[in-house]
Design a protein around this motif. Structure first.
Motif, PDB file in Angstrom:
ATOM      1  N   HIS A 214       0.575  -1.385   0.024  1.00 10.68           N
ATOM      2  CA  HIS A 214       0.099  -0.096  -0.060  1.00 10.68           C
ATOM      3  C   HIS A 214       0.856   1.348   0.168  1.00 10.68           C
ATOM      4  O   HIS A 214       0.666   2.729   0.506  1.00 10.68           O
ATOM      5  CB  HIS A 214      -0.894  -0.135   1.633  1.00 10.68           C
ATOM      6  N   PRO A 266      -7.190  12.580   3.254  1.00 11.53           N
ATOM      7  CA  PRO A 266      -7.792  10.895   2.584  1.00 11.53           C
ATOM      8  C   PRO A 266      -8.692  10.823   2.212  1.00 11.53           C
ATOM      9  O   PRO A 266      -9.400  11.737   1.832  1.00 11.53           O
ATOM     10  CB  PRO A 266      -8.243  10.709   3.812  1.00 11.53           C
TER      11      PRO A 266
ATOM     12  N   ALA B 165       3.006   4.186  10.435  1.00 10.91           N
ATOM     13  CA  ALA B 165       4.026   3.253   9.718  1.00 10.91           C
ATOM     14  C   ALA B 165       2.678   1.895   9.620  1.00 10.91           C
ATOM     15  O   ALA B 165       3.417   1.204   7.999  1.00 10.91           O
ATOM     16  CB  ALA B 165       4.860   2.661  11.004  1.00 10.91           C
ATOM     17  N   MET B 166       1.505   1.619  10.001  1.00 12.56           N
ATOM     18  CA  MET B 166       1.412  -0.188   9.934  1.00 12.56           C
ATOM     19  C   MET B 166       0.557   0.308   8.803  1.00 12.56           C
ATOM     20  O   MET B 166      -0.300  -0.728   8.152  1.00 12.56           O
ATOM     21  CB  MET B 166       0.695  -0.803  10.617  1.00 12.56           C
ATOM     22  N   VAL B 167      -0.076   1.347   8.362  1.00 11.91           N
ATOM     23  CA  VAL B 167      -1.432   1.484   8.081  1.00 11.91           C
ATOM     24  C   VAL B 167      -1.607   2.190   6.615  1.00 11.91           C
ATOM     25  O   VAL B 167      -0.301   2.845   6.931  1.00 11.91           O
ATOM     26  CB  VAL B 167      -2.040   2.908   8.628  1.00 11.91           C
ATOM     27  N   ASP B 168      -2.547   2.828   5.901  1.00 10.34           N
ATOM     28  CA  ASP B 168      -1.886   3.329   4.301  1.00 10.34           C
ATOM     29  C   ASP B 168      -2.123   4.222   3.890  1.00 10.34           C
ATOM     30  O   ASP B 168      -2.717   4.467   5.176  1.00 10.34           O
ATOM     31  CB  ASP B 168      -2.958   1.843   3.340  1.00 10.34           C
ATOM     32  N   ALA B 169      -1.992   4.907   3.119  1.00  8.15           N
ATOM     33  CA  ALA B 169      -1.681   6.287   3.245  1.00  8.15           C
ATOM     34  C   ALA B 169      -3.047   7.221   3.311  1.00  8.15           C
ATOM     35  O   ALA B 169      -2.741   7.794   3.728  1.00  8.15           O
ATOM     36  CB  ALA B 169      -1.233   6.218   1.742  1.00  8.15           C
ATOM     37  N   SER B 170      -4.158   6.701   2.546  1.00 11.21           N
ATOM     38  CA  SER B 170      -5.870   7.333   3.150  1.00 11.21           C
ATOM     39  C   SER B 170      -5.719   7.126   4.304  1.00 11.21           C
ATOM     40  O   SER B 170      -6.216   8.077   4.920  1.00 11.21           O
ATOM     41  CB  SER B 170      -6.754   6.786   2.654  1.00 11.21           C
ATOM     42  N   THR B 172      -4.127   7.275   6.546  1.00  9.57           N
ATOM     43  CA  THR B 172      -3.013   8.130   6.803  1.00  9.57           C
ATOM     44  C   THR B 172      -3.391   9.879   6.923  1.00  9.57           C
ATOM     45  O   THR B 172      -3.485  10.599   8.425  1.00  9.57           O
ATOM     46  CB  THR B 172      -1.135   7.897   6.524  1.00  9.57           C
ATOM     47  N   ALA B 173      -3.384  10.009   5.915  1.00  8.06           N
ATOM     48  CA  ALA B 173      -3.230  11.140   6.024  1.00  8.06           C
ATOM     49  C   ALA B 173      -4.788  11.102   7.216  1.00  8.06           C
ATOM     50  O   ALA B 173      -4.669  12.570   7.399  1.00  8.06           O
ATOM     51  CB  ALA B 173      -3.975  11.573   4.558  1.00  8.06           C
ATOM     52  N   GLY B 174      -5.888  10.463   7.183  1.00  5.72           N
ATOM     53  CA  GLY B 174      -7.098  10.731   8.202  1.00  5.72           C
ATOM     54  C   GLY B 174      -6.396  10.967   9.015  1.00  5.72           C
ATOM     55  O   GLY B 174      -6.776  11.455   9.739  1.00  5.72           O
ATOM     56  N   VAL B 176      -4.306  12.176  10.811  1.00  9.13           N
ATOM     57  CA  VAL B 176      -3.064  13.320  10.902  1.00  9.13           C
ATOM     58  C   VAL B 176      -3.793  14.209  10.969  1.00  9.13           C
ATOM     59  O   VAL B 176      -3.445  15.136  11.628  1.00  9.13           O
ATOM     60  CB  VAL B 176      -1.943  13.020   9.381  1.00  9.13           C
ATOM     61  N   ASP B 196       9.802   8.441   8.429  1.00 10.38           N
ATOM     62  CA  ASP B 196       8.869   8.885   6.929  1.00 10.38           C
ATOM     63  C   ASP B 196       8.872  10.728   6.946  1.00 10.38           C
ATOM     64  O   ASP B 196       8.416  11.467   7.027  1.00 10.38           O
ATOM     65  CB  ASP B 196       7.685   8.820   6.318  1.00 10.38           C
ATOM     66  N   LEU B 199       6.290  12.888   4.766  1.00 19.60           N
ATOM     67  CA  LEU B 199       5.404  12.849   6.032  1.00 19.60           C
ATOM     68  C   LEU B 199       5.672  14.077   7.288  1.00 19.60           C
ATOM     69  O   LEU B 199       4.871  14.569   7.239  1.00 19.60           O
ATOM     70  CB  LEU B 199       5.087  11.686   7.025  1.00 19.60           C
TER      71      LEU B 199
END
Lengths: 325, 211
Positions: A214, A266, B165-170, B172-174, B176, B196, B199
């Motif tokens: 991902h 997101p 670190a363990m979650v996907d990009a979407s 992550t953005a949510g 943060v 990162d 990030l």
């Protein structure tokens, strides 16, 4: 055109929950089709839980007993789906397709050194190798490991080193296809780059890599092709440069928008439950937030336009070449 | 202000992981902490949320010098720092529902559990998800519950140790986005630990480097 190593056609995986599916049916992979050609690094990308890992496990016959697999996946003239366990164990796993499992460290035996496990694997897969320990050292060197590290036990290895041990294990049988499941999770950026660069170096003229991830930044770095998966279906497939620079499917665009070096936005809402998937386009409920894409046709399967494939959002300017499946 | 001054600490005698580290976080400010694996980022995080007693150096919170760590830390100081860890699955009790996970700090400190709904909305966990247990949700959804739990007592400081670190990009953005809102709306001081750089560039007001 280079040789097609792995040809996947209309692959579907379902799981029945409860007795005879009374508690629902999980549609984990629906009619996935793609080709993996020699020399390619194919990144299979998508949000957590979209079915990427199940697709990979299906190719190796590693799914639990309640999985129903349909479709075809051929490699070297052998049909992988529905192959006998004996065939998979003796010909496929490790020999035709090498697997670098997710969270590599937890797949190593904790009570034996990395060397013991690597040498055992070499002896099991390579009867032609006379000096297994020396071969193990060579494998370690190929993935950028100092052979001296091999004397360590798994708990003494850092995440990146464990990842490389797993990679050397996957290479022991000299497979033509290497399947890496989330090889970069939990690693820091320099290590991510090292791991994906190593993977890319392995896809030489007669070999290929299928990388499930991902991490779009990692995919952008090394992939030659990208397949985007959403809610059990492939929604876009094509050369990495073209797909990542000019996404046709709004979901691909949304994934890129979520990156920190993109708009860092997101994707609104959650993906649909795999037990209650709509028949057509599954992205429609989240789609309105992605303006600027051609209107959705509602189609679930991808169609071909030149060297690219996309579902539900055909580009206006390019004539259709024909359906994929 | 939460300030670490000259922190020296390690896990084995004579082998310090941090050797004289300074870090200051003011309310409303987001400080990024970067550095390679194993450089001591998480060790510093543990000191800042009072989970690890430094061998040498001082930790001050809003002017008060901290003397008690772990179970010796007074509850009023302990609850002033919220923390979100890297691996949500290791940070929750697998037997509880997400609703119970988020409610834990409220109930433990004598607040009504009704506050859960507002917290859950804040991180984007909707109705039915709250009744599920950890094995029935994704890593990203579980991490949202962990973030809601960390925000439950309206901490003045929030430590996010590799939260994404363990979650996907979407996801992550949510995640943060929620933390940023918290920092600006409630003047929360945030320590954002990540390897990162891309990030941290968009998330933090300034970035400190370790190692």
């Amino acid at each position: 055109m280079t040789e097609v190593l792995l040809d996947v056609h209309a692959l579907s995986v379902r799981f029945q929950l409860g007795r005879r599916g009374r508690r629902g049916v999980v549609r984990a992979v629906s009619a996935a089709g793609f080709e993996l050609r020699a020399g390619a690094v194919l990144a299979l990308v998508g949000e957590s839980g979209c079915g990427k890992s199940v697709l990979a496990a299906a190719l190796l016959g590693l799914l639990p007993a309640n999985a129903e697999v349909r479709g075809r996946a051929t490699m070297d003239g052998l049909e992988l789906l529905g192959a006998q366990e004996k065939t998979l164990a003796e010909r496929v796993r490790g020999r035709m397709i090498g697997l670098v499992p997710q969270s590599a460290a937890s797949h190593l035996t904790p009570v034996r050194t990395a060397r013991a496990q690597l040498v055992e694997t070499v002896r099991a897969l390579r009867q032609d190798v006379a000096d297994a320990p020396a071969f193990a050292d060579d494998l370690a060197t190929r993935v950028g490991l100092d052979p001296a590290t091999l004397r360590l036990y798994p708990h003494q290895l850092s995440g990146g080193t464990a990842q490389r041990v797993a990679l050397s294990l996957a290479l022991a049988g000299d497979p033509r296809v290497l399947l890496a499941d989330e090889p970069t999770v939990g690693l820091d950026r320099p290590l991510v780059e090292h791991v994906v660069d190593t993977l890319a170096d392995l896809s030489t003229q007669d070999k290929a890599v299928l990388m499930i991830t991902h991490d779009l930044a990692a995919a952008r770095r090394v992939a030659t092709h990208v397949a985007v998966m959403y809610a059990s279906r492939l929604v876009e497939f094509g050369p990495a440069g073209a797909v990542l620079a000019d996404p046709w499917h709004p979901y691909t665009g949304a994934l890129l928008d979520a990156l920190p070096d993109g708009r860092f936005r997101p994707i609104p809402g959650d993906p649909p439950e795999l037990t209650a998937l709509p028949d057509g386009c599954a992205f429609c409920q989240r789609c309105p937030a992605m303006p600027g894409y051609p209107p959705c046709t509602g189609e679930a399967t991808m169609r071909r336009f030149g060297d690219r494939f996309v579902a539900a959002h055909p580009p206006a300017a390019i004539p259709e070449y024909g359906p994929l499946c | 202000m939460l300030s670490a001054e000259g922190i020296v600490v390690g896990y084995r005698k004579g082998v310090p992981v941090l050797d004289g580290v300074d870090l200051h976080i003011t309310p409303g400010e987001t400080v990024g902490l970067a550095g390679p694996s194993g450089c001591g980022k998480s060790t510093l995080a543990k000191v800042l949320c009072l989970l690890l007693r430094p061998w040498k150096g001082r930790l001050r919170m809003d002017g008060e010098v901290i003397t008690g760590f772990r179970h010796d830390a007074p509850a009023a100081l302990r609850t002033r720092v919220g923390v979100v860890f890297q691996q949500p699955r290791l940070a929750v009790d697998p037997r509880l529902t997400l609703r119970e996970i988020v409610a834990e700090p409220l109930l433990a400190n004598g607040f009504p559990a009704s506050g859960v709904i507002g917290l859950a909305n804040r991180v984007g966990l909707t109705g039915e998800l709250l009744e599920r247990r950890p094995h029935e949700v994704s890593d990203g959804q579980l991490q949202r519950a962990c973030l809601a739990r960390a925000l439950a007592l309206r901490p003045r400081y929030l430590v996010c140790d590799e939260m994404t670190a363990m979650v996907d990009a979407s996801s992550t953005a949510g995640l943060v986005r929620v933390v940023r809102e918290q920092a600006s709306d409630l003047e929360t001081g945030v320590l954002a630990i990540s390897h990162d750089d891309a990030l941290l560039d968009v998330w933090a007001d300034r970035v400190e480097r370790l190692g």
